[in-house]
Design a protein around this motif. Structure first.
Motif, mmCIF file in Angstrom:
data_model
loop_
_atom_site.group_PDB
_atom_site.id
_atom_site.type_symbol
_atom_site.label_atom_id
_atom_site.label_comp_id
_atom_site.label_asym_id
_atom_site.label_seq_id
_atom_site.Cartn_x
_atom_site.Cartn_y
_atom_site.Cartn_z
ATOM 1 N N SER A 17 -33.644 -32.582 20.793
ATOM 2 C CA SER A 17 -34.675 -33.290 21.561
ATOM 3 C C SER A 17 -34.411 -34.796 21.628
ATOM 4 O O SER A 17 -35.276 -35.552 22.039
ATOM 5 N N GLY A 18 -33.223 -35.242 21.235
ATOM 6 C CA GLY A 18 -32.983 -36.678 21.177
ATOM 7 C C GLY A 18 -32.445 -37.276 22.481
ATOM 8 O O GLY A 18 -32.451 -36.634 23.526
ATOM 9 N N ASP A 19 -31.956 -38.515 22.383
ATOM 10 C CA ASP A 19 -31.411 -39.183 23.568
ATOM 11 C C ASP A 19 -29.895 -38.938 23.660
ATOM 12 O O ASP A 19 -29.307 -38.283 22.797
ATOM 13 N N ALA A 20 -29.289 -39.481 24.731
ATOM 14 C CA ALA A 20 -27.872 -39.218 24.990
ATOM 15 C C ALA A 20 -26.995 -39.784 23.872
ATOM 16 O O ALA A 20 -26.028 -39.148 23.439
ATOM 17 N N LYS A 21 -27.360 -40.968 23.381
ATOM 18 C CA LYS A 21 -26.559 -41.593 22.340
ATOM 19 C C LYS A 21 -26.508 -40.703 21.094
ATOM 20 O O LYS A 21 -25.442 -40.510 20.487
ATOM 21 N N THR A 22 -27.664 -40.165 20.733
ATOM 22 C CA THR A 22 -27.734 -39.267 19.574
ATOM 23 C C THR A 22 -26.904 -38.005 19.813
ATOM 24 O O THR A 22 -26.166 -37.556 18.931
ATOM 25 N N ALA A 23 -27.019 -37.436 21.016
ATOM 26 C CA ALA A 23 -26.266 -36.217 21.334
ATOM 27 C C ALA A 23 -24.768 -36.461 21.172
ATOM 28 O O ALA A 23 -24.053 -35.652 20.553
ATOM 29 N N PHE A 24 -24.282 -37.577 21.697
ATOM 30 C CA PHE A 24 -22.844 -37.854 21.609
ATOM 31 C C PHE A 24 -22.410 -38.155 20.173
ATOM 32 O O PHE A 24 -21.286 -37.844 19.790
#
Ligand SMILES: [Zn+2]
Ligand SMILES: [Zn+2]
Length: 257
Positions: free
Chosen positions: A156-163
Motif C-alpha cells: 500500500s506504499g508509494d513508488a519510492k517504497t515499492a522500488f
C-alpha cells in the motif's frame, strides 16, 4: 490462469463452504492458492487444507498481531511443520503499528527471529507491513532479508517504497484494494512497476475488491484485481495472468500451474 498468492482459507469465514469456494476459484481460472497461517493452530489447519488439495500450498509463520502470544517452543514447532513439502514460504511476518495488537518492541523481536528462521529453512519471506514502512525496511536491511527475498504482501506504499523493496529482492503483491475508488495512488504505483516485480493476492476473507467490497473475499475474486492491473498497465488480462503467475511460481518455487 491466475495464482492467489495470499488467502486465509483456515479462518471460520470458510468453514461452511470451502470446497465450493475452491471450485469457484478453479472456474475463474485461479488454479493455485497459497493459504497463510497466523498462529500455531492456524498454521496446522492451513497445512491440512494444503494437504487435501493438490494445487493449494501453505505459508506458515506468526503474524505481527499474534507476536506477543507465542514463545520459543511455538516457533520450534512451526519450523518442524515448515519442512513439509507443501509449505512454500515463511510468513506472514512483519510489523503492524496501525493496530498494535502486540507491543511494537515484541513485534520487532519476533520479526527479526522469523527472518532468521525463513533464511535457515531457505523459504521465501511473506512480509506484512502496516504503518511501519521505515521500521520494516530497516529491519529487512539489518537482517539481510534480501538474501532470501520474498513478497511484500498487500502492498500500500508509494513508488519510492515499492522500488526500495524491489531492489532488496522482494516482489510487490497487489491486493483487491487497487479496485477501490480512493486507491488512485496505488494505481499510479502499479503502472510504473517492472513486470517481473508484480504478483496478485486476495487476502481473503478480507479486502474484497469492487463490486464485492465489504463482503467476504474469496480466491476467485483475484481475477478482478488482475483485470484492474491489466487496465491500468494497458495490457490484456492474459498478459497480466502470465506474468504474475510466472513471478509467483519463481518466488515460491511452485512446480504446478
Ligand atoms: Zn497481512
Ligand atoms: Zn494475510
Amino acid at each position: 490462469m491466475l495464482i492467489d498468492t495470499h488467502a486465509h482459507l483456515d479462518l471460520p469465514e470458510f468453514k461452511r463452504d470451502l470446497p465450493q469456494v475452491i471450485q469457484r476459484a478453479v472456474e475463474a481460472g485461479v488454479f493455485t492458492i497459497l493459504t497463510v497461517g497466523i498462529d500455531p493452530p492456524s498454521c496446522r489447519r492451513t497445512l491440512e487444507i494444503a494437504e487435501a488439495y493438490p494445487n493449494i500450498y501453505a505459508i506458515v509463520g506468526i503474524h505481527p498481531h499474534n507476536a506477543a502470544e507465542i514463545g520459543e517452543r511455538d516457533l520450534a514447532g512451526l519450523q518442524d511443520l515448515a519442512r513439509h513439502a507443501k509449505v512454500k514460504a515463511w510468513g506472514e511476518i512483519g510489523l503492524d503499528f496501525y493496530r498494535n495488537l502486540s507491543p511494537p518492541a515484541i513485534q520487532k523481536e519476533r520479526f527479526r527471529e522469523q527472518i532468521h528462521i525463513g533464511k535457515e529453512l531457505k523459504l521465501p519471506l511473506v512480509i506484512h507491513s502496516r504503518s511501519a514502512t521505515q521500521e520494516t525496511i530497516a529491519i529487512l536491511q539489518e537482517e539481510r532479508a534480501g538474501e532470501q527475498g520474498g513478497v511484500i504482501h498487500c502492498f500500500s506504499g508509494d513508488a519510492k517504497t515499492a522500488f526500495r523493496y524491489l531492489e532488496m529482492g522482494f516482489v510487490i503483491s497487489i491486493p483487491g484494494v487497487i479496485t477501490f475508488n480512493k486507491a488512485q495512488g496505488l494505481r499510479e504505483v502499479v503502472k510504473g512497476l517492472p513486470p517481473e516485480g508484480i504478483i496478485v493476492e486476495t487476502d481473503a476473507p478480507f479486502l474484497a475488491p469492487v463490486p464485492y467490497r465489504g463482503k467476504r473475499n474469496e480466491p476467485a475474486y483475484v481475477r478482478l484485481t488482475a483485470e484492474t492491473v491489466a487496465q491500468i498497465r494497458g495490457q490484456d488480462l492474459s498478459e497480466v495472468a502470465a506474468i504474475t503467475t510466472t513471478n509467483a511460481r519463481r518466488v515460491f518455487n511452485l512446480d504446478t500451474q
